[in-house]
Design an enzyme around this catalytic site. Structure first.
Site, PDB file in Angstrom:
ATOM      1  N   ASP A 161       0.844  -1.204   0.000  1.00 19.10           N
ATOM      2  CA  ASP A 161       0.000   0.000   0.000  1.00 19.10           C
ATOM      3  C   ASP A 161       0.879   1.253   0.000  1.00 19.10           C
ATOM      4  OD1 ASP A 161       0.867  -0.186   2.599  1.00 19.10           O
ATOM      5  OD2 ASP A 161      -1.106   0.048   3.527  1.00 19.10           O
ATOM      6  N   GLU A 214       8.858  -4.246  10.451  1.00 19.40           N
ATOM      7  CA  GLU A 214       9.332  -2.962   9.912  1.00 19.40           C
ATOM      8  C   GLU A 214       9.920  -2.097  11.022  1.00 19.40           C
ATOM      9  OE1 GLU A 214       6.560  -1.000   7.319  1.00 19.40           O
ATOM     10  OE2 GLU A 214       7.805   0.812   7.169  1.00 19.40           O
TER      11      GLU A 214
END
Ligand code: KIV
Length: 269
Positions: A49, A187
């Site tokens: 995204d 992440e």
């Protein structure tokens, strides 16, 4: 160019982890780039995204819609023969309502032909994940810095630096492993924690800004090629300065058009 053509599946990635072979993943959002990546040997392609940032210029990933993710996903799938293709579920398409999550994931799988979906969150997202998995759709988890929650975090700084947050992250990773996710993205978290997570779960852990003790790496394609400007976090290795090269090529074209050098007699009918 890479000659191996046998399709990478979620099982292939599990086997790679078991054999200690590192997994190379990159993002792609369009047909042309996805084809180049696939032919160059990446194991997995993430239709992230992050398309909201690098393709559409939004400051966050929040605005991208399910229809837009499906458009990007289908474009990538049409180009790919070998790599595993994972499509991100966009903000608002799975949070809070497992049935809505299932409907969104089914649309992604039906309308793109992708191999799997990815979504952000641990325990909070677990009911949605279970529901999607119950339909036989492979799910990749995403923990640590989860950009869809930027308004809650208020910053893109490194996550899980406190004991409390790192303990929660480890618990979440184990939960996602137990309920059946086939892999995890971590992440921007400390490398030591990421290594501990990787050793504590059975599934492959793919890091971005999570150090080298994990099972594979993912980067945003436009970042590693040097197309995005003004973004240079410590974890990013730039493999090319394509932004400068594209700029130079376009300037030469403009010059050639304006000086009537292009097209020449051989370049016309
Ligand atoms: O959207 C994306 O590109 C991602 C990666 C940063 C892992 O989720």
């Amino acid at each position: 160019m890479h000659s191996e053509t046998s399709k990478v599946t979620t099982r292939t990635l599990l086997k790679m982890k078991a054999e200690g072979k590192k997994i190379a993943m990159l993002t792609a959002y369009d047909y042309s780039m996805a084809g180049l990546l696939d032919q160059s040997g990446v194991d997995a392609i993430l239709v992230g995204d992050s398309a909201a940032n690098v393709m559409a210029g939004y400051p966050t990933t929040l605005p991208i819609t399910l229809d837009q993710m499906i458009y990007h996903g289908a474009s990538v799938v049409r180009a790919v023969k070998r790599a595993l293709v994972v499509v991100d579920m966009p903000f608002g398409s799975y949070q809070g309502d497992p049935l809505e999550a299932l409907r969104s994931a089914v649309r992604i799988m039906k309308e793109t032909g992708a191999d799997a979906v990815k979504l952000e969150g641990g325990q909070e997202a677990s009911e949605s994940i279970r529901k999607i998995l119950s339909a036989g759709i492979p799910v990749m988890g995403h923990l640590g810095l989860t950009p869809q929650s930027i308004n809650q975090f208020g910053t893109y700084a490194v996550r899980a630096t406190s004991d409390e947050e790192s303990e929660k992250l480890l618990r979440d990773a184990k939960l996602l492993d137990e309920i059946g996710c086939f892999g995890l993205v971590l992440e921007k978290i400390p490398a030591v924690l990421a290594g501990k997570v990787s050793r504590s779960v059975s599934v492959p852990v793919i890091g971005i800004g999570a150090g080298g003790e994990v099972d594979g790496q993912v980067l945003v394609l436009q970042d590693m090629l040097g197309i995005t400007r003004g973004f240079s976090p410590r974890f990013l290795r730039r493999y090319h300065d394509l932004g400068t090269e594209i700029g130079q090529a376009v300037s030469r074209y403009v010059e050639d058009v304006k000086s009537s050098d292009f097209p020449n007699t051989k370049e016309q009918y």
